[in-house]
Design an enzyme around this catalytic site. Structure first.
Site, short mmCIF file in Angstrom:
data_model
loop_
_atom_site.label_atom_id
_atom_site.label_comp_id
_atom_site.label_asym_id
_atom_site.label_seq_id
_atom_site.Cartn_x
_atom_site.Cartn_y
_atom_site.Cartn_z
N GLU A 153 -4.62 2.42 -4.48
CA GLU A 153 -3.17 2.47 -4.34
C GLU A 153 -2.60 1.18 -3.75
OE1 GLU A 153 -4.89 4.50 -0.60
OE2 GLU A 153 -5.38 4.21 -2.71
N ASP B 268 0.86 -1.19 0.00
CA ASP B 268 0.00 0.00 0.00
C ASP B 268 0.89 1.24 0.00
OD1 ASP B 268 -2.97 0.99 0.62
OD2 ASP B 268 -1.59 2.22 1.79
N ASN C 168 -3.01 13.07 -4.16
CA ASN C 168 -4.18 13.47 -4.96
C ASN C 168 -4.74 14.81 -4.50
OD1 ASN C 168 -4.27 11.34 -6.78
ND2 ASN C 168 -5.50 10.05 -5.44
N ASP D 123 -1.93 9.52 -10.69
CA ASP D 123 -1.81 8.51 -11.73
C ASP D 123 -0.35 8.29 -12.12
OD1 ASP D 123 -4.53 8.24 -11.73
OD2 ASP D 123 -4.87 9.41 -13.55
#
Length: 371
Positions: free
Chosen positions: A288, A244, A252, A261
Site C-alpha cells: 500500500e 502510505d 483487507n 485492490d
C-alpha cells in the site's frame, strides 16, 4: 491443447463442514482467483493462441477456484467431482506452467526475430552505402560494431544506443545522396523508427504494475537514479514523496482483498490526477506504499501538492458491495540536498519523514528540507 490436459491425481475432498471448507471465506482462494483474473486481463497474443482465449481460460479457472465451477477441459460427467469440496490444483499448476512456457517461447522467438531483422537491415545498409566513398569508412565501422553487439547477445539497451549512432551517421550522409538512394534510406529509417517504437512499447509494458497501471518498483529505482544524477549535474530542485495508506490492513481483513485492490486502484487514480505533468513520476512502491518524484519542484511547492493529495484521499468515496469505504494517507516529503551523497540516503530520509507522519497521528504529511 495444453489447457485440456488432465491429471490422474485429484486434490483430496474436504468435508463441507470442516474448517477448510470452501464455503468459508478463504483469503488464499480469493487471492488466487484475483491473480488469475489479472493474468487474463493483461494477456497478450501468442502463436496460435490469442489473448481473448487466454482471458477466457483464466476466468474459467478463477471460477473453478472461487466457486468450484467445472475447470477447462473437464468432461460433463466430471461435474460432480468438481463440487464445492474439490479443487483441481494439479490441473491449475499445469495450466500455469504450460502458459508460462508458451509465453517464454513467444518472447524468446520474438527477440530472435528482431535480431534477425537488425542483421538483415545492417546487410541492406552496407549494400546501399558501398557505392559512396565519402563517409563510407565511418558507416562501415559503426555497422560492423553494431553487428558484433547483436551477435554477442548484448542487452536491447546496448543495441538501441548503437542503432541511434548508426541512424545519426546515416542522416549526415543522406543529404548528399542521389534521389534513388534517398528513397531507400527513407524507407529504412521508417523501418528503424517502427522497431524502436515496438521495443519501447514492450519495455513500457514490463515497467507497469498490473493492478494500478502505475510504474512498478523496478521502473521507480531506475528513474530515481536517473533523476538523482541529473539533479546533481544541473542543481535543479527535485522532491521525493513517499505515501502510505493508513490502516490498509484493516480493509483487507474486514472486506477482503478484492476490496483492498479496488481501494489501491482508486487511490492510484487520485495520484495521477494530482500529479499530471509529464515529468511527474508516480509508482507503486510495494503493497500500500506509493512514491512520487517531482522534478524542478522545490519543497514548498511539493508540500502544496502533498496537501492536495491528502485532501483528495479524504474525499474518496469508494463503493464496494453496497458499503462506502473511506481512506486517509500519510506522506513524507524530502528535497534532494547537497549532503545526499547517494540515492539510498535520499530515499532513507523520505522513509524517515513518512515514519514521523504515521507516528504523529497519520492523515498528515511531514516535510524535510535538503540538508
Amino acid at each position: 491443447m495444453f489447457w485440456d490436459k488432465k491429471t490422474d491425481q485429484k486434490t483430496p475432498a474436504v468435508p463441507v463442514d470442516s474448517p477448510a471448507s470452501p464455503n468459508m471465506v478463504d483469503p488464499a482462494l480469493d487471492a488466487t482467483g484475483a491473480l488469475l483474473r489479472i493474468w487474463g486481463k493483461y494477456a497478450f497474443d501468442l502463436d496460435q493462441l490469442n489473448a481473448q482465449t487466454i482471458k477466457d481460460l483464466c476466468e474459467r479457472w478463477a471460477r473453478h477456484v472461487l466457486v468450484a465451477a467445472p475447470y477447462p477441459g473437464s468432461e460433463p460427467d466430471e461435474a460432480n467431482t468438481t463440487g464445492p469440496s474439490n479443487r483441481n490444483w494439479l490441473g491449475l499448476r499445469e495450466f500455469f506452467t504450460q502458459l508460462r512456457k508458451r509465453e517464454n517461447t513467444y518472447v524468446t522467438n520474438s527477440l530472435k526475430d528482431i535480431r534477425q531483422v537488425l542483421s538483415d537491415l545492417i546487410n541492406t545498409l552496407g549494400k546501399v552505402l558501398v557505392e559512396d566513398e565519402e563517409g563510407q569508412t565511418e558507416i562501415v565501422d559503426q555497422l560492423n560494431h553494431l553487428k558484433n553487439i547483436i551477435e554477442s547477445n548484448a542487452s536491447l539497451d546496448a543495441v538501441k544506443r548503437e542503432m541511434i549512432q548508426v541512424i545519426s551517421a546515416v542522416g549526415r550522409i543522406a543529404q548528399s545522396r542521389q534521389q534513388a538512394h534517398h528513397i531507400v534510406l527513407e524507407e529504412l529509417t521508417e523501418r528503424l523508427k517502427s522497431m524502436r517504437a515496438e521495443l519501447s512499447a514492450a519495455r513500457r509494458e514490463m515497467e507497469l504494475d498490473p493492478l494500478t497501471e502505475l510504474y512498478n518498483r523496478k521502473a521507480f529505482d531506475q528513474q530515481l537514479l536517473r533523476t538523482f544524477e541529473l539533479s546533481k549535474l544541473s542543481s535543479q530542485a527535485v522532491c521525493l514523496l513517499m505515501v502510505d495508506l493508513d490502516h490498509f490492513k484493516q480493509i483487507n481483513d474486514h472486506f477482503g482483498h478484492p476490496a483492498g485492490d479496488l481501494v489501491l486502484k482508486r487511490f492510484a487514480d487520485c495520484c495521477t490526477q494530482t500529479f499530471p505533468r509529464r515529468s511527474d513520476f508516480v509508482a507503486r512502491y510495494g503493497g500500500e506504499e506509493f512514491v512520487v518524484i517531482l522534478q524542478e519542484t522545490a519543497i514548498d511547492a511539493a508540500g502544496m501538492l502533498g496537501e492536495r493529495l491528502l485532501q483528495a484521499a479524504r474525499n474518496l468515496h469508494i463503493d464496494y458491495q453496497g458499503q462506502e469505504l473511506h481512506i486517509t494517507v500519510s506522506i513524507g516529503i524530502v528535497e534532494l540536498g547537497i549532503a545526499d551523497n547517494d540515492v539510498l540516503s535520499w530515499l532513507r530520509r523520505a522513509d524517515n519523514a513518512l515514519y514521523r507522519a504515521k507516528h504523529s497521528g497519520r492523515n498528515r504529511l511531514v516535510k524535510e528540507f535538503g540538508p
